[in-house]
Design a protein around this motif. Structure first.
Motif, PDB file in Angstrom:
ATOM      1  N   LEU A   1     -28.383  36.458  71.431  1.00  0.00           N
ATOM      2  CA  LEU A   1     -27.966  36.886  72.762  1.00  0.00           C
ATOM      3  C   LEU A   1     -27.684  38.380  72.780  1.00  0.00           C
ATOM      4  N   PRO A   2     -28.049  39.081  73.851  1.00  0.00           N
ATOM      5  CA  PRO A   2     -27.599  40.471  74.019  1.00  0.00           C
ATOM      6  C   PRO A   2     -26.077  40.519  74.127  1.00  0.00           C
ATOM      7  N   GLN A   3     -25.494  41.663  73.925  1.00  0.00           N
ATOM      8  CA  GLN A   3     -24.035  41.777  73.892  1.00  0.00           C
ATOM      9  C   GLN A   3     -23.374  41.313  75.186  1.00  0.00           C
ATOM     10  N   GLY A   4     -23.997  41.617  76.334  1.00  0.00           N
ATOM     11  CA  GLY A   4     -23.420  41.201  77.605  1.00  0.00           C
ATOM     12  C   GLY A   4     -23.363  39.692  77.744  1.00  0.00           C
ATOM     13  N   GLU A   5     -24.390  39.002  77.260  1.00  0.00           N
ATOM     14  CA  GLU A   5     -24.414  37.544  77.325  1.00  0.00           C
ATOM     15  C   GLU A   5     -23.433  36.940  76.323  1.00  0.00           C
ATOM     16  N   GLN A   6     -23.316  37.580  75.144  1.00  0.00           N
ATOM     17  CA  GLN A   6     -22.317  37.113  74.177  1.00  0.00           C
ATOM     18  C   GLN A   6     -20.908  37.214  74.763  1.00  0.00           C
ATOM     19  N   ALA A   7     -20.622  38.314  75.440  1.00  0.00           N
ATOM     20  CA  ALA A   7     -19.287  38.522  76.019  1.00  0.00           C
ATOM     21  C   ALA A   7     -19.001  37.472  77.091  1.00  0.00           C
ATOM     22  N   LEU A   8     -19.972  37.212  77.977  1.00  0.00           N
ATOM     23  CA  LEU A   8     -19.738  36.229  79.033  1.00  0.00           C
ATOM     24  C   LEU A   8     -19.550  34.841  78.436  1.00  0.00           C
ATOM     25  N   LEU A   9     -20.315  34.505  77.402  1.00  0.00           N
ATOM     26  CA  LEU A   9     -20.157  33.198  76.768  1.00  0.00           C
ATOM     27  C   LEU A   9     -18.744  33.049  76.204  1.00  0.00           C
ATOM     28  N   ARG A  10     -18.236  34.080  75.567  1.00  0.00           N
ATOM     29  CA  ARG A  10     -16.865  34.032  75.034  1.00  0.00           C
ATOM     30  C   ARG A  10     -15.859  33.829  76.165  1.00  0.00           C
TER      31      ARG A  10
ATOM     32  N   LYS B   1     -15.038  32.666  68.631  1.00  0.00           N
ATOM     33  CA  LYS B   1     -15.512  34.041  68.804  1.00  0.00           C
ATOM     34  C   LYS B   1     -14.551  34.844  69.674  1.00  0.00           C
ATOM     35  N   LEU B   2     -13.977  34.194  70.682  1.00  0.00           N
ATOM     36  CA  LEU B   2     -13.007  34.874  71.539  1.00  0.00           C
ATOM     37  C   LEU B   2     -11.769  35.255  70.744  1.00  0.00           C
ATOM     38  N   GLU B   3     -11.300  34.348  69.890  1.00  0.00           N
ATOM     39  CA  GLU B   3     -10.149  34.656  69.033  1.00  0.00           C
ATOM     40  C   GLU B   3     -10.484  35.817  68.104  1.00  0.00           C
ATOM     41  N   GLU B   4     -11.678  35.797  67.520  1.00  0.00           N
ATOM     42  CA  GLU B   4     -12.080  36.864  66.603  1.00  0.00           C
ATOM     43  C   GLU B   4     -12.149  38.211  67.314  1.00  0.00           C
ATOM     44  N   SER B   5     -12.451  38.184  68.617  1.00  0.00           N
ATOM     45  CA  SER B   5     -12.557  39.436  69.369  1.00  0.00           C
ATOM     46  C   SER B   5     -11.201  40.046  69.676  1.00  0.00           C
ATOM     47  N   GLY B   6     -10.120  39.262  69.514  1.00  0.00           N
ATOM     48  CA  GLY B   6      -8.786  39.747  69.831  1.00  0.00           C
ATOM     49  C   GLY B   6      -8.458  39.736  71.308  1.00  0.00           C
ATOM     50  N   GLU B   7      -9.317  39.112  72.141  1.00  0.00           N
ATOM     51  CA  GLU B   7      -9.135  39.134  73.592  1.00  0.00           C
ATOM     52  C   GLU B   7      -8.731  37.780  74.157  1.00  0.00           C
ATOM     53  N   ALA B   8      -8.412  36.817  73.317  1.00  0.00           N
ATOM     54  CA  ALA B   8      -8.172  35.458  73.810  1.00  0.00           C
ATOM     55  C   ALA B   8      -7.021  35.422  74.814  1.00  0.00           C
ATOM     56  N   GLY B   9      -5.909  36.093  74.490  1.00  0.00           N
ATOM     57  CA  GLY B   9      -4.758  36.066  75.384  1.00  0.00           C
ATOM     58  C   GLY B   9      -5.079  36.635  76.750  1.00  0.00           C
ATOM     59  N   VAL B  10      -5.865  37.694  76.782  1.00  0.00           N
ATOM     60  CA  VAL B  10      -6.226  38.337  78.051  1.00  0.00           C
ATOM     61  C   VAL B  10      -6.994  37.384  78.941  1.00  0.00           C
ATOM     62  N   TRP B  11      -7.964  36.669  78.350  1.00  0.00           N
ATOM     63  CA  TRP B  11      -8.844  35.826  79.172  1.00  0.00           C
ATOM     64  C   TRP B  11      -8.188  34.499  79.517  1.00  0.00           C
ATOM     65  N   HIS B  12      -7.331  33.974  78.677  1.00  0.00           N
ATOM     66  CA  HIS B  12      -6.560  32.784  79.060  1.00  0.00           C
ATOM     67  C   HIS B  12      -5.642  33.109  80.244  1.00  0.00           C
ATOM     68  N   LEU B  13      -5.061  34.299  80.219  1.00  0.00           N
ATOM     69  CA  LEU B  13      -4.177  34.697  81.324  1.00  0.00           C
ATOM     70  C   LEU B  13      -4.978  34.860  82.612  1.00  0.00           C
ATOM     71  N   ARG B  14      -6.143  35.471  82.521  1.00  0.00           N
ATOM     72  CA  ARG B  14      -6.970  35.639  83.729  1.00  0.00           C
ATOM     73  C   ARG B  14      -7.380  34.278  84.294  1.00  0.00           C
ATOM     74  N   HIS B  15      -7.738  33.381  83.404  1.00  0.00           N
ATOM     75  CA  HIS B  15      -8.108  32.017  83.817  1.00  0.00           C
ATOM     76  C   HIS B  15      -6.923  31.342  84.504  1.00  0.00           C
ATOM     77  N   ALA B  16      -5.739  31.463  83.917  1.00  0.00           N
ATOM     78  CA  ALA B  16      -4.541  30.841  84.481  1.00  0.00           C
ATOM     79  C   ALA B  16      -4.197  31.434  85.842  1.00  0.00           C
ATOM     80  N   GLU B  17      -4.286  32.749  85.962  1.00  0.00           N
ATOM     81  CA  GLU B  17      -3.962  33.397  87.236  1.00  0.00           C
ATOM     82  C   GLU B  17      -4.954  33.012  88.328  1.00  0.00           C
TER      83      GLU B  17
END
Length: 862
Positions: free
Chosen positions: A390-399, A462-478
């Motif tokens: 996957l290109p980087q943009g598709e990898q990011a959206l999948l995460r 992969k999301l955990e490895e990216s260090g962004e898991a907390g950010v995206w869980h919060l966005r999902h929750a909001e």
């Protein structure tokens, strides 16, 4: 390649060598033009490409048929040569079996038309397809479908996620069609290629071709396949797209009888391509009993058992392992490769141990068998293969999509990302095309998509490895908090049914928000606000017990800083406790809510809390206290000009009037309430008032009128999907049917209602239905059974402190008195006491059965 000059020269040679006329005259171009319905100059223009004139497919086929009729063409090979020269589609099957084409000789093993160079590259090697060592399980219908497609279409691509079984399906279909393609079926594995330019060489090796000096390999390949009727199986194409697509397109253009069956994570995007999405193996439906006979019918389970038997010949699907096998297949999404990797662990682990370890599936599912492609040796390696392409943009959206649970819409993704939907569309489409997500087959206006749980867990890692898991869980929750708060407001309007459906479709996402926010102390307030917004949804659709649990946990894990949100959550928790007939807890929660709202001087909130608290007192027959609360609520609602609040207060005051024996006042209040509900478009309020008007008619023995009101109420709440009110409408219709003496119909209404009430956990509703079923038993002479049920009802009412409503008391007393007289006081008392010894579930099972004796499973009550 299109070669008009060669085509023109070839047909000139052919028609000049024939003698179709009796006098022996050879035909001319004018004769050919006449035969196909063109004048000579037009045919000449088309054959020479003058003034943009071009031969049509109709022209080409008409010329070939004329030449065949004259005897100029005698073999099928000559037909295919002409079709190929101008890239014309083949004749249909019907045309081939009719004159003049039917009279042509068949293709010889080595076509006579081939040049000496072409003949030199032919190999006597017979194609040999790979034969897997393990049996092929399931997909019988799919095999037939794909086999039918590849015989009718020239390019079919099997698409699907890694490990879903595309290669095995392709091989199974190819073996089935071994006699269909005269010149053979060839399997070409492309996974090891890193450059699509190497594909012609891989295909040539599979065909057994020899490279010819300085001639480009792709030219040699085209000429070799030009007249052959063959099937190429191109396996694992995804990493070579789009360059491979050009090779495939050129092969098909050069070889009119060639067919290609490809397997890929995404389609090749070639004109004329037919795609077939390969789905995971069939899994048991949620309603399927978890028993060996029931789940053994499903392909995923059959695969598990077949592979397990190969490892342990004595292995059997039985009562001791059925639950674990069912869980393993479900958690692995029915993916064949994942199931096979799991079964491989049976050499050291039991089925139950495998199931317990699936939380760490990417470490557990690793198999080091020789001869297995590296990406198939572990589940993680398999998905790594797809992810890395996957290109980087598709990898990011999948995460980012991994935080969704149970599906998502384009609008939900855009809302979480804070982007415009059109900005996300292309990337989302690419993930869909590459089988990283899949469309959910739901009949709704807004398409939904989902990930296989195995891919979702990988994306979460992969999301955990990216260090962004907390950010995206919060966005999902909001996002889902805002969505639920918007839905809360809509549930009071005319679109209740639609919004209940939307909330139900996203309930897995709402659960995910609760779990994450309650597990993250800094964001527990989200769970509190979310639960407060959703309690009406739980009332209508359930499960009430789950909603109450979420709210109680949120109240316990949050502080008292946001008093408004806390008051709202207390109100929701109190209402859910009320719906479960837990009146002690309901009163405590609602009184706490009222206290907070009075402190905040929240007049709207005070009115709501008063109304809900009064309902608790109604169920405990404390009508004077309830009336005072309802009257205060009505006064506040009028001051606020709150139409819905006024309607609710009038309706509830009608219940008080009815309970105290003033049916006319109750009817007047209900009718005022109905008018406001209809004016505001609140269908739930309309249904509730219909039910209350039906109660007035029923109490006055106007059973036909009562039935009409109850049926009207039921129609509305069924449309809304409001399970709690559906259960009560069904029960009331059962009462009417009993009054009419139609006991079979009454029992059917009661059974449907009791099933719903049992799921909802409404103990008051359960006791009322059991009383109705007791009345039926008494009426048909099953007096002892009736006494058992009445005894069971009595103990439930004592536990919830909710006596029979006064309006229902006279009917109840009459049935009980008649039954006691029929059975005798001593026997009736013994039967009644035996009923009191049943626990609630035993009483429900007894009511639903035809067993005349009470079940042996009982529990005593103090």
């Amino acid at each position: 390649m299109y070669d008009l000059t060669a085509f023109r020269d070839r047909i000139a040679t052919l028609y000049r060598r024939s003698t179709p006329y009796d006098d022996g005259r050879r035909p001319t171009q004018k004769d050919l033009a006449d035969a196909i319905g063109l004048n000579r100059s037009e045919l000449s223009s088309r054959l020479n490409g003058l003034k943009n004139a071009r031969l049509s497919a109709r022209d080409v086929k008409a010329i070939i048929q004329a030449l065949a009729e004259w005897g100029a063409i005698t073999a099928q090979a000559e037909v295919y040569e002409l079709l190929t020269l101008v890239e014309c589609a083949n004749f249909t099957a019907a045309e081939w079996v009719n004159p003049p084409l039917a009279d042509l000789s068949d293709l010889p093993t080595a076509p006579a038309m081939l040049t000496a160079t072409q003949r030199s590259v032919l190999s006597t090697q017979r194609p040999v397809l790979p034969h897997p060592l393990t049996s092929f399980i399931g997909r019988e219908g799919e095999q037939l479908e794909v086999a039918g497609l590849i015989t009718q279409r020239r390019l079919v691509t099997l698409i699907g996620t890694g490990g879903v079984g595309k290669t095995r399906l392709a091989l199974q279909v190819a073996n089935q069609l071994a006699d269909r393609f005269r010149d053979g079926i060839y399997f070409i594995e492309l996974a090891s290629l890193h450059d699509a330019a190497l594909a012609p060489a891989a295909i040539s090796r599979a065909l057994g071709m020899e490279e010819q000096g300085s001639q480009p390999l792709h030219i040699t390949l085209h000429r070799y396949l030009q007249l052959r009727e063959a099937l190429l199986v191109l396996d694992n194409c995804e990493h070579l797209v789009p360059a491979l697509a050009n090779t495939v397109a050129e092969l098909l253009a050069a070889s009119p009888r060639l067919h290609i069956l490809a397997t890929s994570r995404e389609s090749l995007h070639i004109h004329g391509e037919t795609t077939h999405r390969v789905l995971p193996l069939a899994l048991p439906a949620p309603t399927t009993p978890i028993t060996p006979p029931a789940i053994s019918q499903y392909e995923a389970v059959q695969l598990f058992v077949a592979r397990a038997t190969a490892i342990q010949p004595s292995f059997r699907l039985g009562p001791d392992n059925v639950a674990a096998i069912h869980a393993i297949c479900q958690q692995l999404d029915g993916l064949p490769l994942a199931i096979e990797l799991a079964v491989a662990r049976l050499s050291v682990l039991s089925v139950t141990q495998i199931m317990a370890q699936l939380g760490n599936r990417f470490r557990l599912l690793a198999d080091r068998l020789r001869g297995v492609a590296p990406r198939h040796q572990t589940l993680r390696a398999l998905i790594d293969w797809s992810y890395d392409l996957l290109p980087q943009g598709e990898q990011a959206l999948l995460r980012h999509l991994a935080v969704f649970s149970g599906g998502f819409t384009l609008d939900a993704i855009a809302g979480m990302l804070g982007a415009d939907a059109l900005d996300v569309l292309d990337t989302l489409t690419e993930l869909l095309n590459k089988s990283m997500i899949y469309p959910l087959t739901e009949s709704e206006s807004e398409p939904r998509f989902a990930m296989l749980e195995t891919i979702r867990e990988y994306a979460l890692l992969k999301l955990e490895e990216s260090g962004e898991a907390g950010v995206w869980h919060l966005r999902h929750a909001e996002y889902y908090l805002a969505f639920s708060q918007n839905a809360e407001a809509e549930l009071k309007g005319g679109q209740q049914g639609q919004w209940l459906n939307r909330l139900e479709r996203d309930y897995d996402n709402l659960r995910a928000v609760f779990a994450w926010s309650l597990g993250t102390p800094a964001h527990a307030q989200i769970a509190l606000k979310l639960g407060a917004a959703l309690w009406r949804f739980w009332q209508a659709r359930g499960p009430i017990s789950e909603g109450r649990l979420w709210l109680e946990q949120a109240l316990a894990r949050t502080d008292h800083e946001d008093l408004s949100s806390r008051a709202k959550a207390l109100d929701g928790a109190g209402c859910l406790a009320y719906l479960q007939s837990d009146y002690v807890a309901a009163q405590q929660l609602l009184e706490s809510c009222l206290l907070l709202r009075r402190g905040l001087d929240d007049q709207q909130g005070i009115a709501t809390a008063l109304s809900h608290l009064a309902a608790v007192f109604v169920q405990q027959s404390d009508y004077s206290h309830a009336r005072a609360l309802y009257e205060e609520c009505l006064s506040i609602s009028r001051a606020l000009d709150d139409g819905l609040g006024i309607r609710t207060s009038l309706n509830n005051l009608g219940i008080i009037a009815e309970s105290e024996g003033n049916p006319q006042l109750a009817k007047d209040l209900y009718e005022q309430s109905l008018a406001i509900a209809q004016a505001t478009g609140n269908q739930a309020a309309v249904a509730s008032t219909y039910a209350n008007l039906g109660d007035i008619a029923y109490d006055q023995q106007q059973y036909l009128v009562a039935r009409q009101f109850f049926e009207a109420s039921l129609n509305i709440v069924r449309e809304l999907g409001d399970k709690w009110n559906i259960a009560y409408a069904l029960m009331k219709l059962g009462n009417v049917a009993t009054a009419f003496g139609d006991y079979d119909l009454a029992r059917s209404w009661y059974i449907e209602s009791l099933t719903l009430q049992d799921k909802l956990g409404d103990r008051l509703g359960i006791s009322a239905i059991l009383e109705g079923m007791a009345a039926i038993a008494a009426a048909v002479g099953q007096v002892e059974r009736a006494a058992h049920l009445w005894g069971a009802c009595e103990i439930i009412r004592e536990q919830i402190n909710s006596p029979i409503f006064p309006t229902n008391r006279h009917v109840y007393d009459r049935y009980v008195a008649d039954a006691r007289a029929a059975l005798g006081i001593a026997a009736f008392t013994l039967a009644w006491q035996a009923g009191r010894m049943m626990d609630q579930q035993a009483a429900i099972a007894y009511a639903l059965s035809n067993n005349p004796t009470i079940p042996s499973h009982q529990s005593s009550h103090p």
